[in-house]
Design a protein around this motif. Structure first.
Motif, PDB file in Angstrom:
ATOM      1  N   GLU A  57       0.815  -1.220   0.000  1.00  0.00           N
ATOM      2  CA  GLU A  57       0.000   0.000   0.000  1.00  0.00           C
ATOM      3  C   GLU A  57       0.847   1.268   0.000  1.00  0.00           C
ATOM      4  O   GLU A  57       0.344   2.355  -0.273  1.00  0.00           O
ATOM      5  CB  GLU A  57      -0.928   0.016   1.216  1.00  0.00           C
ATOM      6  N   ASP A  73      -5.989  -1.791  -3.151  1.00  0.00           N
ATOM      7  CA  ASP A  73      -5.505  -2.161  -4.480  1.00  0.00           C
ATOM      8  C   ASP A  73      -6.263  -1.446  -5.588  1.00  0.00           C
ATOM      9  O   ASP A  73      -5.744  -1.267  -6.680  1.00  0.00           O
ATOM     10  CB  ASP A  73      -5.657  -3.670  -4.699  1.00  0.00           C
ATOM     11  N   GLY A  96     -13.546  -2.795  -5.735  1.00  0.00           N
ATOM     12  CA  GLY A  96     -13.221  -2.577  -4.340  1.00  0.00           C
ATOM     13  C   GLY A  96     -13.818  -1.400  -3.615  1.00  0.00           C
ATOM     14  O   GLY A  96     -13.124  -0.705  -2.860  1.00  0.00           O
ATOM     15  N   LEU A 127     -10.736 -11.114   3.257  1.00  0.00           N
ATOM     16  CA  LEU A 127     -11.348  -9.783   3.329  1.00  0.00           C
ATOM     17  C   LEU A 127     -12.509  -9.758   4.311  1.00  0.00           C
ATOM     18  O   LEU A 127     -12.679  -8.786   5.060  1.00  0.00           O
ATOM     19  CB  LEU A 127     -11.817  -9.372   1.933  1.00  0.00           C
ATOM     20  N   LEU A 159     -10.924  -0.776  -0.770  1.00  0.00           N
ATOM     21  CA  LEU A 159      -9.755  -1.634  -0.914  1.00  0.00           C
ATOM     22  C   LEU A 159      -8.589  -0.834  -1.483  1.00  0.00           C
ATOM     23  O   LEU A 159      -8.746  -0.088  -2.456  1.00  0.00           O
ATOM     24  CB  LEU A 159     -10.063  -2.826  -1.822  1.00  0.00           C
TER      25      LEU A 159
END
Length: 324
Positions: A40, A144, A218, A122, A142
């Motif tokens: 991240e 990503d 996401g 998740l 999320l």
């Protein structure tokens, strides 16, 4: 095909104020870069990917952000904290631009951290947020998935939550052969443009078994009822607790809706898409875009010229072979 949501109506006063950002993954697709650096925190131009996510939540009015992290993720906590020595050094130099850039992450929202402990999926990461969220609806973003800063997907989803209650998922149409990479939604129209009722969800189905080509991406706005559903959800694909499975339970009651999104989305968990993300966002920057775009055009022209010369060379080689 369902037309994407395009309403320009002013947003009502919202009840959703909290966001959860799962950030406990190991980032194995980016090894060895992520051996010591959280995935991240990989830079997208000059900001880590996760900062774009928190900025998106803040822009939608979510001022309370819980990050669900894991071991070796201390860099995320440090990034969203104050760095007094660095700030003092920049202030002493009179470097106001960089000083603001360093301070901005800590000023985006009230940011909290909790560790997942075990990588159980998740759904488990969302369940870790239960005590913090309580009985309030909340968003899940999320790390990503980056949504282009010029898009308003999350705000639209929050508006849909206000009108329909329940939970809301973001959906994107993908080629059928790619649906195996996503959670997939069975949907039916609601009568409202770009908003569908989700009647079923399945995690990463085969293209032949997929109920549609609408992939869950996401962004979620979840009713607190999802916690009880997650408590009852047995480990699924990969031995993990899947959020998709819990939402399938809620969808049977007609309480899950979807917003169809056709805007700009970047999957920074994929190497090739990560590179495309950096290029796209760099080109969109007023301070970098003009110079970088000029260089990029020249670079592409150089590549095309090189390929043309190599192709011509191969043709000449084949010609000499025939002559012989």
């Amino acid at each position: 095909m369902i037309v994407p949501h395009t309403t320009n109506a002013p947003a009502p006063t919202r009840t959703v104020r909290k966001a959860v950002v799962p950030a406990a993954g190991l980032g194995t697709r980016f090894l060895p870069a992520t051996k010591a650096t959280p995935k991240e925190m990989l830079p997208v131009v000059d900001k880590p990917a996760i900062q774009y996510v928190v900025e998106e939540a803040a822009a939608a009015g979510l001022d309370d952000v819980l990050m669900v992290t894991g071991r070796h993720k201390r860099a995320i906590e440090d990034h969203f904290d104050h760095a007094f020595e660095l700030e003092q050094a920049l202030a002493a130099k009179g470097d106001a631009v960089r000083l603001d850039a360093v301070r901005d992450p800590a000023r985006l929202a009230n940011i909290h951290h909790i560790r997942q402990g075990e990588p159980l999926g998740l759904g488990h990461a969302v369940l870790c947020a239960r005590r913090h969220v309580g009985d309030q609806p909340f968003a899940v973003l999320l790390g990503d998935d980056l949504i282009d800063p010029r898009e308003t997907l999350l705000s639209t989803m929050l508006d849909v939550r206000e009108r329909y209650a329940g939970s809301v998922v973001a959906l994107m149409e993908v080629p059928r052969e790619q649906i195996r990479l996503y959670g997939c939604a069975a949907v039916e129209p609601t009568g409202e443009e770009g908003v569908v009722r989700v009647t079923g969800l399945v995690e990463k189905p085969s293209p032949e078994a997929a109920p549609s080509v609408y992939a869950v991406i996401g962004r979620y706005v979840l009713d607190p009822a999802v916690f009880d559903a997650l408590d009852r959800t047995a480990p699924g694909r990969g031995g993990e607790i899947q959020l998709t499975d819990a939402l399938q339970t809620l969808a049977t009651d007609g309480t899950v809706h979807g917003v169809v999104f056709e805007g700009l989305r970047y999957d920074t968990g994929d190497k090739a898409d990560y590179l495309r993300t950096v290029v796209r966002l760099a080109c969109a920057r007023p301070d970098l875009g003009p110079e970088f775009t000029t260089w990029l055009k020249g670079f592409v022209a150089e590549l095309e010229g090189r390929e043309g010369r190599e192709g011509a060379g191969r043709e000449r080689g084949r010609g000499r072979g025939l002559a012989a």
